[in-house]
Design a protein around this motif. Structure first.
Motif, PDB file in Angstrom:
ATOM      1  N   SER A  42     -26.708  -9.434  30.269  1.00  0.00           N
ATOM      2  CA  SER A  42     -26.230  -9.808  29.523  1.00  0.00           C
ATOM      3  C   SER A  42     -27.211  -9.615  28.227  1.00  0.00           C
ATOM      4  O   SER A  42     -25.868  -9.427  27.240  1.00  0.00           O
ATOM      5  CB  SER A  42     -26.823 -11.309  29.492  1.00  0.00           C
ATOM      6  OG  SER A  42     -26.030 -12.010  31.526  1.00  0.00           O
ATOM      7  N   VAL A  43     -28.125  -9.039  28.116  1.00  0.00           N
ATOM      8  CA  VAL A  43     -28.322  -9.069  26.614  1.00  0.00           C
ATOM      9  C   VAL A  43     -27.515  -6.976  26.355  1.00  0.00           C
ATOM     10  O   VAL A  43     -27.431  -7.013  25.706  1.00  0.00           O
ATOM     11  CB  VAL A  43     -30.015  -8.719  26.569  1.00  0.00           C
ATOM     12  CG1 VAL A  43     -30.453  -7.590  25.050  1.00  0.00           C
ATOM     13  CG2 VAL A  43     -30.780 -10.133  26.481  1.00  0.00           C
ATOM     14  N   PHE A  44     -27.545  -6.225  27.288  1.00  0.00           N
ATOM     15  CA  PHE A  44     -26.990  -4.816  27.193  1.00  0.00           C
ATOM     16  C   PHE A  44     -25.686  -5.239  26.783  1.00  0.00           C
ATOM     17  O   PHE A  44     -24.809  -4.878  26.290  1.00  0.00           O
ATOM     18  CB  PHE A  44     -26.835  -4.345  28.440  1.00  0.00           C
ATOM     19  CG  PHE A  44     -28.034  -2.723  27.914  1.00  0.00           C
ATOM     20  CD1 PHE A  44     -27.041  -2.234  27.994  1.00  0.00           C
ATOM     21  CD2 PHE A  44     -29.228  -3.393  29.318  1.00  0.00           C
ATOM     22  CE1 PHE A  44     -28.615  -0.693  27.622  1.00  0.00           C
ATOM     23  CE2 PHE A  44     -30.107  -2.726  29.182  1.00  0.00           C
ATOM     24  CZ  PHE A  44     -29.763  -1.398  28.292  1.00  0.00           C
ATOM     25  N   ASN A  45     -24.664  -6.469  27.416  1.00  0.00           N
ATOM     26  CA  ASN A  45     -23.499  -6.906  27.226  1.00  0.00           C
ATOM     27  C   ASN A  45     -23.095  -7.174  25.775  1.00  0.00           C
ATOM     28  O   ASN A  45     -22.067  -6.240  25.314  1.00  0.00           O
ATOM     29  CB  ASN A  45     -22.971  -7.574  27.761  1.00  0.00           C
ATOM     30  CG  ASN A  45     -22.950  -7.274  29.645  1.00  0.00           C
ATOM     31  OD1 ASN A  45     -22.565  -6.074  29.455  1.00  0.00           O
ATOM     32  ND2 ASN A  45     -22.921  -8.634  30.519  1.00  0.00           N
ATOM     33  N   GLY A  46     -24.557  -8.083  24.918  1.00  0.00           N
ATOM     34  CA  GLY A  46     -24.322  -8.357  24.102  1.00  0.00           C
ATOM     35  C   GLY A  46     -24.508  -7.564  22.654  1.00  0.00           C
ATOM     36  O   GLY A  46     -23.750  -7.581  21.952  1.00  0.00           O
ATOM     37  N   ALA A  52     -18.911  -2.308  19.216  1.00  0.00           N
ATOM     38  CA  ALA A  52     -18.032  -2.187  18.941  1.00  0.00           C
ATOM     39  C   ALA A  52     -17.253  -3.094  18.630  1.00  0.00           C
ATOM     40  O   ALA A  52     -16.481  -2.724  17.806  1.00  0.00           O
ATOM     41  CB  ALA A  52     -17.394  -2.629  20.775  1.00  0.00           C
ATOM     42  N   SER A  53     -17.874  -4.057  17.448  1.00  0.00           N
ATOM     43  CA  SER A  53     -17.414  -5.031  16.650  1.00  0.00           C
ATOM     44  C   SER A  53     -17.456  -4.395  15.360  1.00  0.00           C
ATOM     45  O   SER A  53     -16.833  -4.427  14.649  1.00  0.00           O
ATOM     46  CB  SER A  53     -17.779  -6.328  16.873  1.00  0.00           C
ATOM     47  OG  SER A  53     -19.270  -6.142  16.054  1.00  0.00           O
ATOM     48  N   GLN A 260     -12.418   7.288  20.907  1.00  0.00           N
ATOM     49  CA  GLN A 260     -12.792   7.883  19.662  1.00  0.00           C
ATOM     50  C   GLN A 260     -14.888   7.823  19.290  1.00  0.00           C
ATOM     51  O   GLN A 260     -14.945   8.313  18.732  1.00  0.00           O
ATOM     52  CB  GLN A 260     -11.784   6.839  18.454  1.00  0.00           C
ATOM     53  CG  GLN A 260     -11.012   6.631  17.736  1.00  0.00           C
ATOM     54  CD  GLN A 260     -10.493   5.680  17.157  1.00  0.00           C
ATOM     55  OE1 GLN A 260     -10.632   5.792  15.870  1.00  0.00           O
ATOM     56  NE2 GLN A 260      -9.118   4.773  17.704  1.00  0.00           N
ATOM     57  N   ASN A 261     -15.184   6.952  20.384  1.00  0.00           N
ATOM     58  CA  ASN A 261     -16.057   7.039  20.085  1.00  0.00           C
ATOM     59  C   ASN A 261     -16.974   7.081  21.422  1.00  0.00           C
ATOM     60  O   ASN A 261     -17.838   5.946  22.386  1.00  0.00           O
ATOM     61  CB  ASN A 261     -16.840   5.579  19.693  1.00  0.00           C
ATOM     62  CG  ASN A 261     -16.195   5.190  18.779  1.00  0.00           C
ATOM     63  OD1 ASN A 261     -16.424   5.133  17.293  1.00  0.00           O
ATOM     64  ND2 ASN A 261     -15.055   4.387  18.444  1.00  0.00           N
ATOM     65  N   GLN A 262     -16.196   8.041  22.325  1.00  0.00           N
ATOM     66  CA  GLN A 262     -16.687   8.392  23.813  1.00  0.00           C
ATOM     67  C   GLN A 262     -18.341   8.575  24.393  1.00  0.00           C
ATOM     68  O   GLN A 262     -18.552   8.144  25.052  1.00  0.00           O
ATOM     69  CB  GLN A 262     -15.861   9.292  23.978  1.00  0.00           C
ATOM     70  CG  GLN A 262     -15.862   9.639  25.257  1.00  0.00           C
ATOM     71  CD  GLN A 262     -14.425  10.882  26.426  1.00  0.00           C
ATOM     72  OE1 GLN A 262     -14.043  11.420  25.619  1.00  0.00           O
ATOM     73  NE2 GLN A 262     -14.626  10.602  27.674  1.00  0.00           N
ATOM     74  N   SER A 263     -18.835   9.274  23.552  1.00  0.00           N
ATOM     75  CA  SER A 263     -20.534   9.507  23.616  1.00  0.00           C
ATOM     76  C   SER A 263     -21.260   8.303  23.428  1.00  0.00           C
ATOM     77  O   SER A 263     -21.964   8.289  24.232  1.00  0.00           O
ATOM     78  CB  SER A 263     -20.722  10.513  22.612  1.00  0.00           C
ATOM     79  OG  SER A 263     -20.483   9.311  21.296  1.00  0.00           O
ATOM     80  N   LEU A 264     -20.763   7.555  22.493  1.00  0.00           N
ATOM     81  CA  LEU A 264     -21.259   6.136  22.207  1.00  0.00           C
ATOM     82  C   LEU A 264     -21.181   5.212  23.427  1.00  0.00           C
ATOM     83  O   LEU A 264     -22.166   4.464  23.753  1.00  0.00           O
ATOM     84  CB  LEU A 264     -21.089   5.606  20.983  1.00  0.00           C
ATOM     85  CG  LEU A 264     -21.582   3.719  20.005  1.00  0.00           C
ATOM     86  CD1 LEU A 264     -23.360   3.919  20.217  1.00  0.00           C
ATOM     87  CD2 LEU A 264     -21.094   3.700  19.065  1.00  0.00           C
ATOM     88  N   PHE A 265     -19.626   4.888  23.019  1.00  0.00           N
ATOM     89  CA  PHE A 265     -19.198   3.759  24.608  1.00  0.00           C
ATOM     90  C   PHE A 265     -20.967   4.490  26.620  1.00  0.00           C
ATOM     91  O   PHE A 265     -20.732   3.584  26.747  1.00  0.00           O
ATOM     92  CB  PHE A 265     -18.289   3.394  24.353  1.00  0.00           C
ATOM     93  CG  PHE A 265     -18.528   2.655  23.285  1.00  0.00           C
ATOM     94  CD1 PHE A 265     -18.306   1.843  23.350  1.00  0.00           C
ATOM     95  CD2 PHE A 265     -16.740   3.320  22.843  1.00  0.00           C
ATOM     96  CE1 PHE A 265     -18.342   0.775  22.290  1.00  0.00           C
ATOM     97  CE2 PHE A 265     -16.839   2.859  21.783  1.00  0.00           C
ATOM     98  CZ  PHE A 265     -17.423   1.037  21.595  1.00  0.00           C
TER      99      PHE A 265
END
Length: 407
Positions: A42-46, A52-53, A260-265
């Motif tokens: 859940s923390v990782f999701n946060g 992402a925002s 656009q942010n493939q490496s990050l995600f």
């Protein structure tokens, strides 16, 4: 009948208290492991949603770039066809180029991003202004909105300074034989605002007027570095991407925000799965208590197993009874863990109990976001561990020989 036997064996008093103690230790161990796994995911999701925002404030939902080279050309007719694609609500023409900026005779390399009037509709930069104002042109005078860190590094005060920033850009077609004074185009813009989004953007970007940048780069109308597109809420970016790619053909590349942010995600997802695997091993270790508890229960219930077999019970029935016993232990632990994990996550969301150290973060406390997918993943993991831990004791019980003694 299987669950009746399993439930009775779980709650019934044993001849040796150690069996009950080990069983409840197993439940507690699985509960703690489940809660830890649920909280960490859940923390990782946060954090993922927070990042992402932040990136969505700068990167558009869809971006169209050339398959080769740095520029693309879209005429009015093609732009109208793009606008007609279902799901698209706005688009903005964008020109990006690295430039040398000079302020008080101190040169700095930055990225100039020329945008049109629709840019505020496809990005959230305007909402991230923390000093000055968002404006790219005023009465024919070019203006610039600087990244917060870039403003500080150049020594600019966008709320007070009337000194312009000189912009130097390479002239198209210039090469090694071109005279230095003819190799660069130059002009000035006035800093009027500063945005604060994320360090990658704050340290290198200046947003200005697209006409100003086209003039310096000798670009014509319709020429651009990219077309940034905003889509309607609840519309799949993948469906819009596919529609645009079919419309534009192979000379263009249509990117979603993920592309656009493939490496990050990709890194963030990899880290999340890596943590999941590590904590799953913790649950596996906790399951060894289950193996011990079930093995002692098999010894405890030898007489019951013998009677059941004498009454005609097959090995599969005996095996399923003890497998069900293992699932009960895992299930009670999972329920307790989910209740504990959900409570901690809810308290963190509501009150921000655990704070982030330092003062430079955009949020004060650890962000938390609970997902149904994580709940299902953890449930499946625990069920698999419960079956795996119960298999050997269940098989041992099922293979136990019948030994009836006359009394």
């Amino acid at each position: 009948m299987i669950w009746q036997f399993a439930t009775r064996y779980f709650w019934a008093k044993k001849s040796t208290n150690a069996i009950n103690i080990i069983a409840w230790i197993s439940v507690c161990a699985i509960a703690v492991g489940t809660a830890a796994l649920f909280i960490i995911l859940s923390v990782f999701n946060g954090f993922s949603e927070l990042v992402a925002s932040l990136y969505s404030s700068f990167y558009p939902s869809i971006k169209i770039v050339p398959a080769q080279g740095k520029q693309l050309y879209l005429d009015t007719a093609m732009l109208q066809r793009i606008r007609a694609v279902p799901g698209i609500v706005y688009y903005s023409e964008v020109v990006e180029e690295k430039a040398v900026l000079s302020y008080n005779n101190e040169p700095t390399i930055a990225i100039l991003k020329g945008v049109d009037s629709n840019y505020t509709r496809v990005s959230g930069v305007k909402n991230k202004i923390i000093r000055g104002k968002y404006e790219t042109m005023s009465q024919g005078i070019p203006e610039g909105v600087f990244g917060y860190d870039l403003e500080g590094a150049m020594g600019i005060d966008v709320t007070r300074s009337d000194i312009p920033v000189t912009v130097y850009l390479p002239r198209p077609g210039a090469d090694a034989t071109t005279l230095p004074e003819q190799a660069l185009s130059s002009d000035v813009l006035f800093p009027v605002g500063a945005f604060n989004i994320q360090q990658d953007f704050n340290t290198q970007y200046v947003i200005t007027d697209i006409g100003f940048l086209r003039r310096l780069l000798s670009m014509k109308g319709g020429q651009m570095s990219a077309l940034e597109v905003a889509i309607a809420p609840n519309v799949s970016d993948k469906s819009v991407q596919n529609s645009l790619q079919r419309l534009l053909g192979s000379k263009f590349v249509v990117q979603t925000r993920f592309d656009q942010n493939q490496s990050l995600f990709a890194i963030m997802q990899t880290e999340k799965w890596f943590v999941y695997i590590i904590l799953s091993f913790v649950l596996v270790i906790a399951a060894f208590n289950m193996v011990g508890s079930l093995s002692m229960l098999v010894i405890e219930k030898q007489k019951d197993v013998t009677i059941l077999k004498a009454m005609g019970a097959h090995e599969s029935l005996i095996r399923r009874i003890f497998l069900a016993e293992g699932l009960l232990i895992a299930g009670f632990g999972a329920v307790g863990g989910f209740v504990l994990g959900f409570t901690i996550c809810w308290l963190q969301q509501r009150f921000g109990i655990i704070k982030l150290g330092g003062t430079s973060f955009l949020v004060d406390a650890f962000p938390v976001s609970m997902h149904l997918a994580d709940f299902l993943l953890i449930t499946i993991t625990i069920l698999a561990i419960g079956v795996g831990a119960g298999w050997y004791p269940a098989r041992t019980a099922a293979r136990q020989a019948i030994e009836l003694k006359a009394t």
